[in-house]
Design a protein around this motif. Structure first.
Motif: not given
Lengths: 113, 113
Positions: A84-85, A107-111, A59-61
């Motif tokens: 930025s993800d 799903t919450e993703l924190s980077v 997919g993208i990114k």
């Protein structure tokens, strides 16, 4: 009834770490599979989709997902995440002849930078 | 090209009132779907319309109704509002009822007091 289960509610990673978000669905027939992303304050955007053919979808990114029919799974992966993800990720399934999408709970993703 | 546009973006109502939400699909898209997204959950399917006809309905009470106009725009109406109707209401458009990819608007956030 169709359902979609996302294994992780909240994932916290450091930049450059690898990502895998689990998604399982329940439906015995042919399905179309999707991953959507919702960045803070923005609308849902399509990351990637699987209709047929090669079960490894890009997919993208830099995201990719693998459809494993025998496991009813469609896990999302990225080799190296960036700050930025940070976003919420939704897996969704559509019966092949149906019109509605069934979404997982997200799903919450924190980077961390 | 403009994406899916929704109005209003935010609104506050009290219990028992009625609300109308509006959606304009991407130009050329003939199908509009409505989803409800409660905080912390994935979007849930409410309705799908194609060529002004209802093509699908989710598990929502009769207080929820919708329609599609000749220009393919759509309205979602909710009567006798309850506190539990507080949510982000998403509109999505697609070229047809069977095609997989939905394009989402930014949503209308409804708060019921």
């Amino acid at each position: 009834a169709q359902s979609v289960s996302q294994h992780n509610h909240h994932v916290i990673l450091s930049e450059a770490a690898s990502l895998e978000l689990g998604c399982n669905y329940s439906y015995g027939g042919t399905v179309n599979l999707f991953w959507y992303v919702q960045y803070p304050g923005q609308h849902l955007q399509l990351l990637l989709k699987y209709f047929s053919g090669d079960p490894l979808v890009k997919g993208i990114k830099g995201f990719e997902a693998e459809f494993i029919k025998s496991k009813f799974s469609f896990n999302l992966r990225k080799p190296s995440v960036q700050w930025s993800d940070t976003a919420e990720y939704f897996c969704a399934v559509k019966a092949n002849q149906g019109g509605k999408l069934i979404f997982g709970q997200g799903t919450e993703l924190s980077v961390k930078p | 090209d403009a994406g899916v546009t929704q109005s209003p973006t935010h609104l506050i109502k009290t219990r028992g009132q009625q609300v109308t939400l509006r959606c304009s699909p991407i130009s050329g898209h003939k199908s509009v779907s409505w989803y409800q997204q409660v905080l912390g959950q994935g979007p849930q399917f409410i309705f799908q319309y194609y060529e002004k006809e209802e093509r699908g309905r989710g598990n929502f009470p009769d207080r929820f109704s919708a329609r599609q106009f000749p220009n393919y725009s759509s309205e979602l109406n909710v009567n006798a509002l309850l506190l539990g109707d507080s949510a982000l209401y998403l509109c999505a458009s697609s070229t047809g009822t069977k095609t997989g990819e939905l394009f989402f608007g930014e949503g209308s956030r409804l708060t019921v007091l």
